[in-house]
Design a protein around this motif. Sequence first.
Motif, PDB file in Angstrom:
ATOM      1  N   GLU A  26       0.849  -1.187   0.000  1.00  0.00           N
ATOM      2  CA  GLU A  26       0.000   0.000   0.000  1.00  0.00           C
ATOM      3  C   GLU A  26       0.888   1.242   0.000  1.00  0.00           C
ATOM      4  OE1 GLU A  26      -3.405  -1.971   2.892  1.00  0.00           O
ATOM      5  OE2 GLU A  26      -1.385  -1.522   3.611  1.00  0.00           O
ATOM      6  N   GLU A  76     -12.870  -2.264 -11.053  1.00  0.00           N
ATOM      7  CA  GLU A  76     -12.632  -2.314  -9.622  1.00  0.00           C
ATOM      8  C   GLU A  76     -11.225  -2.813  -9.319  1.00  0.00           C
ATOM      9  OE1 GLU A  76     -16.845  -4.038 -10.345  1.00  0.00           O
ATOM     10  OE2 GLU A  76     -15.039  -3.597 -11.502  1.00  0.00           O
ATOM     11  N   GLY A  77     -10.247  -1.968  -9.597  1.00  0.00           N
ATOM     12  CA  GLY A  77      -8.857  -2.340  -9.438  1.00  0.00           C
ATOM     13  C   GLY A  77      -8.407  -3.277 -10.549  1.00  0.00           C
ATOM     14  N   ASP A 121      -7.338  -6.165 -10.063  1.00  0.00           N
ATOM     15  CA  ASP A 121      -7.884  -7.481  -9.723  1.00  0.00           C
ATOM     16  C   ASP A 121      -9.239  -7.702 -10.385  1.00  0.00           C
ATOM     17  OD1 ASP A 121      -5.667  -7.849  -8.193  1.00  0.00           O
ATOM     18  OD2 ASP A 121      -6.677  -7.699  -6.266  1.00  0.00           O
ATOM     19  N   GLY A 122     -10.111  -6.699 -10.311  1.00  0.00           N
ATOM     20  CA  GLY A 122     -11.424  -6.828 -10.935  1.00  0.00           C
ATOM     21  C   GLY A 122     -11.325  -6.955 -12.441  1.00  0.00           C
ATOM     22  N   THR A 131      -3.285   1.135 -12.229  1.00  0.00           N
ATOM     23  CA  THR A 131      -4.092   1.199 -11.012  1.00  0.00           C
ATOM     24  C   THR A 131      -3.888   2.508 -10.273  1.00  0.00           C
ATOM     25  OG1 THR A 131      -4.607   0.023  -8.954  1.00  0.00           O
ATOM     26  CG2 THR A 131      -2.297   0.132  -9.582  1.00  0.00           C
ATOM     27  N   SER A 169      -4.110   2.159  -6.958  1.00  0.00           N
ATOM     28  CA  SER A 169      -3.852   1.585  -5.637  1.00  0.00           C
ATOM     29  C   SER A 169      -2.450   1.868  -5.135  1.00  0.00           C
ATOM     30  CB  SER A 169      -4.065   0.068  -5.680  1.00  0.00           C
ATOM     31  OG  SER A 169      -5.406  -0.253  -5.927  1.00  0.00           O
ATOM     32  N   ALA A 197      -5.656   2.416  -2.572  1.00  0.00           N
ATOM     33  CA  ALA A 197      -5.916   0.978  -2.632  1.00  0.00           C
ATOM     34  C   ALA A 197      -7.318   0.631  -2.141  1.00  0.00           C
ATOM     35  CB  ALA A 197      -4.865   0.220  -1.808  1.00  0.00           C
ATOM     36  N   ARG A 207     -10.363   0.985  -4.813  1.00  0.00           N
ATOM     37  CA  ARG A 207     -10.513  -0.010  -5.874  1.00  0.00           C
ATOM     38  C   ARG A 207     -10.789   0.639  -7.238  1.00  0.00           C
ATOM     39  NH1 ARG A 207      -7.610  -2.232  -4.986  1.00  0.00           N
ATOM     40  NH2 ARG A 207      -8.102  -4.129  -6.143  1.00  0.00           N
ATOM     41  N   SER A 241     -15.253   6.647  -5.472  1.00  0.00           N
ATOM     42  CA  SER A 241     -14.015   6.207  -6.116  1.00  0.00           C
ATOM     43  C   SER A 241     -13.756   6.965  -7.412  1.00  0.00           C
ATOM     44  CB  SER A 241     -14.090   4.707  -6.396  1.00  0.00           C
ATOM     45  OG  SER A 241     -14.161   3.974  -5.198  1.00  0.00           O
TER      46      SER A 241
END
Length: 365
Positions: A39, A89-90, A92-93, A218, A220, A226, A229, A256
Motif C-alpha cells: 500500500e 474495480e482495481g 484485480d477486478g 491502477t 492503488s 488501494a 478499488r 471512487s
Amino acid sequence: MPRYTELVSRLPATVPFVGPEAQERARARPFKARIGANENVFGPSPLAVEAMARAAAETWRYGDPENHDLKHALAASHGIDAENVAVGEGIDGLLGYLVRMLVEPGDKVVTSLGAYPTFNFHVAGYGGLLLTVPYRDDREDVFALVEKAAESEAKIAYLANPDNPMGTVHPPESIKRAIRAVPEGCLLVLDEAYMDCAPAEFRLPLDVSDASVVRMRTFSKVYGMAGARVGYAIGHSELIRSFDKIRNHFGMSRISQAGALAALGDKAHLAETVGKIEAARTRIGEIAAANGLAAVPSAANFVAVDCGRDGDFAKRVLDGLIERDVFVRMPFVPPQNRCIRVSAGTESDLSLFERALPEALREAG
C-alpha cells in the motif's frame, strides 16, 4: 443446498492473501508498521480526499456506469482515445473480467511460477489450465513466457512489469520484442500496477492498435487509493468494448470515481509521492546492508530483501518481524522465497523495521 457447478464444487473456499486485519485479529493487537501489502502509506492527494468527501454526500446516487469523466481524463493523460480505456474495480477486478472473457474450462494460460497469485485465482475460478515458467535471475522470464504460450497454444500470457513480488523490471526494448513474438490467438496481459513508481526510462510507449496486448494500471499504488478499488485497462478498442459485455456496470462507486479523477490531476502530489517511494527504497536497502543482507534492485514501491538462506529461514525472519509488530510479506515459491518483501514506509515505519530486523535475524538463526 444450491446445486453448485462441478467446477465450484472442486474449488477450495480461499483467497490468495491473508490480510493484515486477519492477522491482527488473530494476534489480538494491531501492527505498529504496516509495510507488507504494498500500500502507499504516504496517502492519496489532498485534492482526492476532498473530492471523495464531497462525493460521500451524494452516495444516494449510483456511480456513472460509463465512468465517462474518468475514462476521458485517463485517455487525455495518455494521449489516446477514450474507446481504448476500460475502468474497473482495481486491476484485480479487471483481471477477473478478462479471464471470464477469454477462458473456458481447459483453456491454457501461462504465467510465472510465484508471480502475482490473484491472476491465478481467477484462472482457476473459470476452469483454465495454468502453465508456469520459472523466474530467471529474480525476474520474470518474459521470452520463456512467450515461448510457453506458443508451444501450448495458450489464450493468455500474464506478465507483471515491474514484477510483484520481486520488484524487478524489464526495459522497454525487451517488452517490445516479447509483444512482437506473442503467438496468434494469444493475449499478453501486461500488468503495470507499479510502473508509475519506476524510472521514466522503463515506461513503454502505448500502441493501442496492437490487439495482442492489454495493459493494466491502477490507483492503488502511487496514487495511494488501494481502498477505493480503481484500475483501468488500455488496449485495442475492440477488446476494450468487450469489457462492457460482462463487467459490473455499477461496480465503480461515485466516491471512487471522484477521488481518482482528482488524484489524476494533482501532478505535484504524484511527483512528491514518487520521491518518497524512491527514498524509502534506498533506506530499506541501507537497513538490509547494515544487517549483512542484500536488497534486490526494485522499480516498485517495495523492496525484496534477500535473507541469504532458504525459505524456511526467511519465514522465521518474517515471523520474528510480525511478532515485533512489523507487518511484512514474502514470496511464496523458491528460490524467491529466500526473501522478505518490505513496502515503502514512513520514517517511523522504517525505524521500527530497522530496530526489529536484527532481533528477528538473531532469533531466526
